[in-house]
Design a protein around this motif. Structure first.
Motif, PDB file in Angstrom:
ATOM      1  N   GLY A 464       0.802  -1.214   0.000  1.00  0.00           N
ATOM      2  CA  GLY A 464       0.000   0.000   0.000  1.00  0.00           C
ATOM      3  C   GLY A 464       0.835   1.264   0.000  1.00  0.00           C
ATOM      4  N   THR A 617      16.080  12.421   3.289  1.00  0.00           N
ATOM      5  CA  THR A 617      15.804  12.750   1.889  1.00  0.00           C
ATOM      6  C   THR A 617      14.422  12.226   1.515  1.00  0.00           C
ATOM      7  N   LEU A 618      13.597  13.097   0.990  1.00  0.00           N
ATOM      8  CA  LEU A 618      12.247  12.674   0.594  1.00  0.00           C
ATOM      9  C   LEU A 618      12.285  12.145  -0.832  1.00  0.00           C
ATOM     10  N   LEU A 623       3.492  10.773  -1.791  1.00  0.00           N
ATOM     11  CA  LEU A 623       3.294   9.488  -1.113  1.00  0.00           C
ATOM     12  C   LEU A 623       3.673   9.591   0.364  1.00  0.00           C
ATOM     13  N   GLU A 693       5.410   5.261  10.005  1.00  0.00           N
ATOM     14  CA  GLU A 693       4.720   5.071  11.284  1.00  0.00           C
ATOM     15  C   GLU A 693       4.532   6.344  12.103  1.00  0.00           C
TER      16      GLU A 693
HETATM   17  N1  MCN Z   1       8.721   7.914   1.483  1.00  0.00           N
HETATM   18  C1  MCN Z   1       9.369   8.954   0.840  1.00  0.00           C
HETATM   19  N2  MCN Z   1      10.545   9.428   1.351  1.00  0.00           N
HETATM   20  C2  MCN Z   1      11.082   8.900   2.469  1.00  0.00           C
HETATM   21  C3  MCN Z   1      10.435   7.850   3.132  1.00  0.00           C
HETATM   22  C4  MCN Z   1       9.259   7.360   2.598  1.00  0.00           C
HETATM   23  O1  MCN Z   1       8.898   9.455  -0.158  1.00  0.00           O
HETATM   24  N3  MCN Z   1      12.223   9.392   2.954  1.00  0.00           N
HETATM   25  C5  MCN Z   1       7.462   7.400   0.933  1.00  0.00           C
HETATM   26  C6  MCN Z   1       7.703   6.416  -0.199  1.00  0.00           C
HETATM   27  O2  MCN Z   1       6.781   6.692  -1.187  1.00  0.00           O
HETATM   28  C7  MCN Z   1       7.401   5.057   0.379  1.00  0.00           C
HETATM   29  C8  MCN Z   1       6.504   5.333   1.563  1.00  0.00           C
HETATM   30  O3  MCN Z   1       6.734   6.705   1.933  1.00  0.00           O
HETATM   31  O4  MCN Z   1       6.801   4.245  -0.587  1.00  0.00           O
HETATM   32  C9  MCN Z   1       6.802   4.459   2.783  1.00  0.00           C
HETATM   33  O5  MCN Z   1       8.177   4.301   2.913  1.00  0.00           O
HETATM   34  P1  MCN Z   1       8.941   3.837   4.255  1.00  0.00           P
HETATM   35  O6  MCN Z   1       8.816   4.868   5.294  1.00  0.00           O
HETATM   36  O7  MCN Z   1      10.301   3.424   3.835  1.00  0.00           O
HETATM   37  O8  MCN Z   1       8.107   2.593   4.807  1.00  0.00           O
HETATM   38  P2  MCN Z   1       7.886   1.144   4.165  1.00  0.00           P
HETATM   39  O9  MCN Z   1       7.659   1.276   2.733  1.00  0.00           O
HETATM   40  O10 MCN Z   1       8.928   0.208   4.641  1.00  0.00           O
HETATM   41  O11 MCN Z   1       6.491   0.772   4.785  1.00  0.00           O
HETATM   42  C10 MCN Z   1       6.360   0.248   6.070  1.00  0.00           C
HETATM   43  C11 MCN Z   1       5.427   1.094   6.906  1.00  0.00           C
HETATM   44  C12 MCN Z   1       4.905   0.314   8.029  1.00  0.00           C
HETATM   45  S1  MCN Z   1       6.066  -0.287   9.110  1.00  0.00           S
HETATM   46  C13 MCN Z   1       3.564   0.059   8.177  1.00  0.00           C
HETATM   47  S2  MCN Z   1       3.015  -0.848   9.495  1.00  0.00           S
HETATM   48  C14 MCN Z   1       2.651   0.568   7.244  1.00  0.00           C
HETATM   49  C15 MCN Z   1       3.144   1.702   6.484  1.00  0.00           C
HETATM   50  O12 MCN Z   1       4.381   1.571   6.072  1.00  0.00           O
HETATM   51  N4  MCN Z   1       1.661  -0.173   6.737  1.00  0.00           N
HETATM   52  C16 MCN Z   1       0.937   0.323   5.690  1.00  0.00           C
HETATM   53  N5  MCN Z   1       2.282   2.298   5.663  1.00  0.00           N
HETATM   54  C17 MCN Z   1       1.239   1.609   5.147  1.00  0.00           C
HETATM   55  N6  MCN Z   1       0.507   2.123   4.143  1.00  0.00           N
HETATM   56  C18 MCN Z   1      -0.487   1.381   3.610  1.00  0.00           C
HETATM   57  N7  MCN Z   1      -1.209   1.922   2.610  1.00  0.00           N
HETATM   58  N8  MCN Z   1      -0.782   0.132   4.045  1.00  0.00           N
HETATM   59  C19 MCN Z   1      -0.105  -0.409   5.061  1.00  0.00           C
HETATM   60  O13 MCN Z   1      -0.371  -1.633   5.462  1.00  0.00           O
END
Ligand code: MCN
Length: 739
Positions: A464, A617-618, A623, A693
């Motif tokens: 997601g 860094t974003l 998203l 989170e």
């Molecule tokens: N992102 C970004 N720049 C960053 C970090 C993140 O642009 N510096 C954006 C990216 O588009 C990335 C998204 O945020 O695709 C999430 O990235 P990240 O923080 O790396 O987290 P993960 O992809 O590893 O996702 C895990 C996290 C967790 S632990 C839970 S629980 C959770 C969550 O993500 N569950 C979700 N978000 C969720 N979102 C949806 N829709 N559904 C879940 O089950």
């Protein structure tokens, strides 16, 4: 939303038979008998397999032991054998030609029980009056101690102590759990298509449970309709389906119903935490001591015991303490095991530290923002190691505090002026740290396809979060091509190994692996182009996916043509990287909340949220904002609405969305003002930290503080979460009776 996703339930599986499971209807009891004779005669029914047969032929989940904890808790067996230990535990599985037939037959399987005493909460478990696992000698399945020197360093300080309750929560993804399991007799191998956070942990767990080597298991995770931490371990039902696929020689499909997800899927939080901080007269914190008592449930999943330990370790929040000590005790109850739910320990720690800081401010006569200001870890001290061993890599917490506080004050004034007279208004502020990217490596590969596409594969798969877009951006940025040309493969264990998606680790580690792989592929392309033009690599200029010789722009070639040349030379442009970091990165931020409370009904509503988030860094601000908004809503859900309530017989009273309120659009009518800061982590080339989170950590303490402010009660009289209208109304009534 366009109907183009492929979820397990809408995958073609005409050749599969359907499974439905018989679940325990009592929380504790001996199974005297299972009568499936009538069910077996029902139309479409193929077979009924009992829990005792399943348990006799499979293993149990193995707890992951973290930081040297003492874990005596038994791992969860995948079905009930001689006794049931929680409502919802699988007692038998029914197989039929259609899902409807299987479910109908489940209702006709009669299980005869001899009831045993039930432990439905931590208090009863603590008393030891009954023992769930008598062989343990108590109801304790987990103990951990960390840190030192609290007493020695805090003798001359004033102590502030509170106990906070974190109710059990149900993650409630839109798509419940689902799988299609099959067994290939010839290859003696299993294939599991399932709704999960990644294919890697399911592969390892299934191999372990079925007693086969990992090479004999392939796990495919298609599109996933949300997980929120609750699909990080395979469901017991997935393992049952796989076992029965071999036993019955059939492909088996299991699609969970919502009520089953609420009773049978592992739940989050479920802790009682006592925290004490020692504060000097000038407001400096010197020590922190905490006791985390966790409701483990009847058995443990692999990740059950790690969550309360994580809460204990992160308890010092954004602040400097000379000393900190923490104890964790995990108790068994007759309830479904607990496990990670978005935040997994971080929200528990964040709530306790932020609320105890507010309590200290009230007890000792400080302004809550000023008390935070005095005690923050400063950017000049980074990398900073907390007394409990957490390393802060980078960040400017003071800037976040000032920005959040200013923005909250302005918003509060605005909201006050718009609300109808008679409404009570309050504001609350909290800071947070999000320890992101545990599980210290991830795989990523990038290949330039001569046909004009870039194929990428990651060990971290999306449920997601939109990885297909953000990973594509990382690769496209390095290669100077359009992100639409990037095709991402994820979610298939046959594609390669990996760690997976949890702990907001994907951008930090998965993104880093793809970034490094893209850089390497680009270097290879330049190298190949230099051979092609018979010049040195330093003479090649790389620009927007094209390469030319310095000073001769007409001698140019695009990356896909180079890929064709490279392939013909037997050296395709492909790179696979395993990115690594030594310790997790620390994202951080601040949230402010304005709430209104209706004094007649006690209903608290969030009117405004202001947020300052720093995830390094974003990659994709849109998203990332989506992540912030979603997590904030879940944080508000925890603060105001959600609680899995068990009665003294261990029956879940909140087993449907009629009783378990997850916030929807009618609870979401608040204004939101978010700002991103970007302090890259020095640990990676990309600099990204996690954002997934944040809101689940920061919102609960800010909302509770705001409600307390609105109703004007001292912090110890603010009720436990969730702050339902009834609890708030009663707190108001008590305040009125005292004034
Ligand atoms: N992102 C970004 N720049 C960053 C970090 C993140 O642009 N510096 C954006 C990216 O588009 C990335 C998204 O945020 O695709 C999430 O990235 P990240 O923080 O790396 O987290 P993960 O992809 O590893 O996702 C895990 C996290 C967790 S632990 C839970 S629980 C959770 C969550 O993500 N569950 C979700 N978000 C969720 N979102 C949806 N829709 N559904 C879940 O089950």
């Amino acid at each position: 939303m366009r109907g183009e996703g492929t979820y397990v339930a809408n995958m073609e599986s005409h050749d599969a038979i359907c499974m439905a499971v018989v679940r325990a209807t009592i929380a504790h009891g001996r199974i005297l008998g299972i009568d499936s004779s009538f069910a077996r005669t029902m139309p479409g029914v193929i077979d009924v397999v009992t829990g005792s047969e399943i348990v006799a032929n499979t293993g149990r989940f193995v707890p992951v032991v973290q930081l040297g904890a003492s874990v005596t808790a038994p791992g969860l067996p995948i079905a009930a054998d001689e006794s049931v230990q929680y409502v919802g535990q699988v007692v038998a599985a029914v197989f039929a030609t259609s899902q409807r037939a299987a479910i109908d037959a489940v209702n006709e399987v009669i299980v005869d029980y001899d009831s045993l005493p039930v432990i439905s909460d931590i208090q009863t478990a603590r008393s030891g009056e009954y023992l769930i696992h008598p062989e343990l000698g108590s109801n304790i399945g987990l103990r951990w101690h960390g840190g030192a020197n609290y007493e020695a360093t805090t003798r001359s300080a004033r102590k502030v102590r509170r106990t906070f309750k974190m109710p059990r929560l149900i993650a409630s993804p839109m798509e419940p759990r689902a799988c299609v399991a099959s067994y290939d007799e010839e290859g003696e191998s299993f294939e599991l298509i399932c709704s999960a956070q990644d294919p890697h942990r399911p592969k390892a767990q299934l191999a372990e449970l079925l007693g086969v080597s990992e090479e004999k298991v392939r796990v495919i995770v298609p599109d996933v309709g949300g997980a929120f931490g609750a699909k990080g371990s395979i469901a017991t039902e997935y393992a049952i389906a796989a076992y029965c696929a071999r036993r019955l020689g059939q492909r088996i499909r299991w699609i969970e119903e919502r009520g089953e997800n609420m009773t049978g899927g592992y739940q989050g939080r479920g802790m009682e935490i006592t925290v004490e901080i020692a504060v000097m007269d000038d407001g400096r914190f010197v020590g922190l001591k905490s006791l985390v008592e966790a409701d483990l449930g009847a058995y443990v999943y692999p990740l059950t015991t790690g969550v309360p330990i994580s809460a204990a370790v992160l308890m010092t929040g954004n602040y400097v303490f000379q000393s900190a000590e923490a104890d964790v005790i995990g108790y068994h109850t007759n309830a479904v095991p607990t496990g990670p739910y978005r935040g997994a320990g971080r929200p528990e720690a964040g709530f306790c530290i932020e609320r105890i800081v507010d309590a200290a401010a009230a007890d000792l006569g400080f302004d809550p923002v000023e008390l935070r200001r005095i005690n923050l870890v400063h950017s000049s001290e980074m990398p900073y190691t907390t007394p409990l061993g957490v390393v802060f890599d980078s960040g400017n917490y003071s800037q976040v505090l000032e920005m959040t506080s200013a923005s909250l004050n302005a918003t509060y004034t605005k909201v006050r002026s718009h609300l109808s007279p008679g409404m009570l208004v309050g504001k609350g502020l909290s800071l947070y740290i999000e320890r992101a990217a545990p599980g210290f490596w991830e795989r990523g590969s990038v290949e330039i396809d001569p046909d004009g596409l870039v194929s990428a594969s990651s060990g971290s798969s999306s449920h997601g979060q939109g990885h297909a877009i953000s990973f594509a951006q990382i690769i496209a940025d390095q290669l100077g091509v359009s992100p639409e040309l990037v095709q991402l493969r994820e979610g298939d264990s046959a594609d390669g190994d990996g760690v997976g998606t949890f702990g907001s680790r994907s951008m930090t580690l998965g993104g880093e692996a793809l970034n490094l792989a893209s850089i390497e592929v680009r270097r290879m392309a330049v190298d190949r182009a230099s051979k092609y033009f018979e010049v040195e690599p330093e003479e090649i200029v790389y620009e927007l996916g094209r390469m030319y010789v310095t000073g001769s722009p007409s001698r140019d070639i695009d990356i896909f043509s180079v890929a064709a040349v490279a392939r013909d030379a037997g050296e395709p442009l492909v790179s696979e990287i395993r990115s690594r970091i030594e310790v997790p990165v620390i994202s951080f931020g601040g949230y402010g909340v304005v709430v209104s409370v209706d004094p007649d009904t006690g209903e608290a509503r969030v009117q405004a949220v202001v947020a300052v988030d720093d995830a390094g860094t974003l990659i994709n601000p849109m998203l990332a904002e989506g992540q912030v908004l979603g997590a904030a809503m879940q944080g508000i859900g925890q603060a105001l609405y959600e609680e899995a309530i068990y009665d003294e017989d261990g029956q879940l009273l909140t087993g449907s969305f009629l009783d378990y309120l997850i916030p929807s659009s009618s609870e979401a009518g608040y204004s939101f003002e978010g700002t991103f800061l970007e302090t890259p982590t020095p640990y990676t080339s990309l600099g990204a930290k996690g954002i997934g989170e944040a809101g689940t950590i920061a919102l609960p303490p800010a909302v509770v503080a705001a409600v307390g402010d609105a109703i004007g009660v001292v912090d110890s009289l603010v009720p436990d979460m969730p702050l339902t209208p009834e609890k708030v109304w009663r707190a108001l009534a008590i305040r009125k009776s005292h004034s």
